[in-house]
Each structure stands twice: as structure tokens, then as C-alpha cells.
Motif scaffolding. Structure first.
Motif, PDB file in Angstrom:
ATOM      1  N   ILE A  16       0.810  -1.222   0.000  1.00  0.00           N
ATOM      2  CA  ILE A  16       0.000   0.000   0.000  1.00  0.00           C
ATOM      3  C   ILE A  16       0.842   1.270   0.000  1.00  0.00           C
ATOM      4  N   GLU A  17       2.042   1.229   0.557  1.00  0.00           N
ATOM      5  CA  GLU A  17       2.901   2.420   0.539  1.00  0.00           C
ATOM      6  C   GLU A  17       3.279   2.785  -0.895  1.00  0.00           C
ATOM      7  N   LYS A  18       3.595   1.762  -1.691  1.00  0.00           N
ATOM      8  CA  LYS A  18       3.953   1.990  -3.094  1.00  0.00           C
ATOM      9  C   LYS A  18       2.758   2.540  -3.875  1.00  0.00           C
ATOM     10  N   ILE A  19       1.586   1.964  -3.655  1.00  0.00           N
ATOM     11  CA  ILE A  19       0.381   2.422  -4.341  1.00  0.00           C
ATOM     12  C   ILE A  19       0.030   3.842  -3.917  1.00  0.00           C
ATOM     13  N   GLU A  20       0.131   4.131  -2.633  1.00  0.00           N
ATOM     14  CA  GLU A  20      -0.169   5.472  -2.131  1.00  0.00           C
ATOM     15  C   GLU A  20       0.773   6.510  -2.748  1.00  0.00           C
ATOM     16  N   ALA A  21       2.030   6.150  -2.909  1.00  0.00           N
ATOM     17  CA  ALA A  21       2.989   7.062  -3.548  1.00  0.00           C
ATOM     18  C   ALA A  21       2.625   7.277  -5.017  1.00  0.00           C
ATOM     19  N   HIS A  32      -6.214   8.060   2.590  1.00  0.00           N
ATOM     20  CA  HIS A  32      -5.095   7.128   2.563  1.00  0.00           C
ATOM     21  C   HIS A  32      -5.566   5.769   2.050  1.00  0.00           C
ATOM     22  N   VAL A  33      -4.630   5.024   1.514  1.00  0.00           N
ATOM     23  CA  VAL A  33      -4.908   3.699   0.976  1.00  0.00           C
ATOM     24  C   VAL A  33      -4.922   2.707   2.134  1.00  0.00           C
ATOM     25  N   ARG A  41      -2.481  -5.852 -14.860  1.00  0.00           N
ATOM     26  CA  ARG A  41      -1.958  -4.501 -14.689  1.00  0.00           C
ATOM     27  C   ARG A  41      -2.940  -3.593 -13.971  1.00  0.00           C
ATOM     28  N   ASP A  42      -4.156  -4.066 -13.747  1.00  0.00           N
ATOM     29  CA  ASP A  42      -5.190  -3.249 -13.124  1.00  0.00           C
ATOM     30  C   ASP A  42      -5.103  -3.341 -11.603  1.00  0.00           C
ATOM     31  N   LEU A  43      -5.680  -2.338 -10.938  1.00  0.00           N
ATOM     32  CA  LEU A  43      -5.666  -2.289  -9.479  1.00  0.00           C
ATOM     33  C   LEU A  43      -7.066  -2.019  -8.937  1.00  0.00           C
ATOM     34  N   PHE A  44      -7.354  -2.606  -7.787  1.00  0.00           N
ATOM     35  CA  PHE A  44      -8.510  -2.266  -6.967  1.00  0.00           C
ATOM     36  C   PHE A  44      -7.920  -1.619  -5.729  1.00  0.00           C
ATOM     37  N   VAL A  45      -8.172  -0.317  -5.547  1.00  0.00           N
ATOM     38  CA  VAL A  45      -7.582   0.410  -4.431  1.00  0.00           C
ATOM     39  C   VAL A  45      -8.705   0.852  -3.493  1.00  0.00           C
ATOM     40  N   PHE A  46      -8.640   0.389  -2.252  1.00  0.00           N
ATOM     41  CA  PHE A  46      -9.612   0.751  -1.236  1.00  0.00           C
ATOM     42  C   PHE A  46      -8.991   1.816  -0.348  1.00  0.00           C
ATOM     43  N   THR A  47      -9.538   3.023  -0.395  1.00  0.00           N
ATOM     44  CA  THR A  47      -9.066   4.086   0.486  1.00  0.00           C
ATOM     45  C   THR A  47     -10.083   4.241   1.614  1.00  0.00           C
TER      46      THR A  47
END
Length: 125
Positions: A16-21, A32-33, A41-47
Motif C-alpha cells: 500500500i505504501e507503493k500504491i499510495e505514492a 489514505h490507501v 496490470r489493473d488495481l482495486f484500491v480501497f481508500t
């Protein structure tokens, strides 16, 4: 996650740190993530405020679509697991005032239940 898992569309949790950056230019103040999952290559990001679906397009992946869905806009969702002859699983998310759901495919051995559980956690709270 190995390249073979990637090609099969298997979901896996990512750092999550990499995705948040990487998403720092689209996250709002105080956002925040909490969790993120990669499918190819796709992402599901839960903030803490929304679900962000990141769709990398084209051969190079330079073109990116960021689809933001506030949790309060999700009316319902479903998971269809893979069977003996159907090699993939599917997640569908319905958003208020739309008839057609957002639909994402996962590989047969993917961790679709983990993504569904994260979605339920945020939508139902």
C-alpha cells in the motif's frame, strides 16, 4: 506475484505504501490507501473514502483510467466464482443510477473472495 499469476488474472494484495505514492496526485487531503489488489496490470484500491479502479491501457500501460467510486454510491455487488468449465471468476459492482454494473474478470485461482470481503467491509460500514 509471478508473471504466470499475472497472465491468468489472479488477484493479489500489493504494497500500500507503493500504491499510495503512485496515487499521491489523485488522493485528497486526509485520504489514505487501506488495501490494494492487483489483477494483471489493473488495481482495486480501497481508500478510507472511496474505491479507485485503476485500468492501465495499451501495450505500454502509459494510458491510465482512474475510476473513483464513493462507497455510498455502491448499491450492490456480486461475485461469481469459476467452475469446472468456466475458467474465470467475475466481480460485478452496481453504482446508483446506472443499469450496467462495473465488471472485472479474475483468474480461476484468484483470491476474488478477499477482494469481495474488502468491498463488503467498506460498503457495509
Amino acid at each position: 506475484m509471478g508473471i504466470f499469476d499475472n497472465l491468468l488474472g489472479n488477484a493479489s494484495e500489493v504494497n500500500i505504501e507503493k500504491i499510495e505514492a503512485n496515487l499521491s496526485n489523485i488522493l485528497t487531503n486526509g485520504e489514505h490507501v487501506d488495501r490494494a489488489y492487483s489483477v494483471f496490470r489493473d488495481l482495486f484500491v480501497f481508500t478510507n473514502k472511496r474505491l479507485i479502479l485503476v485500468d492501465k491501457q495499451g501495450v505500454s500501460g502509459k494510458k491510465v483510467e482512474y475510476h473513483s467510486v464513493p462507497y455510498k454510491s455502491i448499491t450492490h455487488f456480486s461475485v461469481e466464482t469459476a467452475g469446472h468449465f468456466d475458467m474465470d471468476s467475475e466481480l460485478k459492482i452496481w453504482i446508483s443510477s446506472t443499469a450496467t454494473p462495473i465488471s472485472k474478470q479474475f483468474g480461476k485461482n484468484s483470491n476474488i473472495h478477499q477482494v469481495q470481503q474488502a468491498l463488503a467491509t467498506y460498503v457495509l460500514n
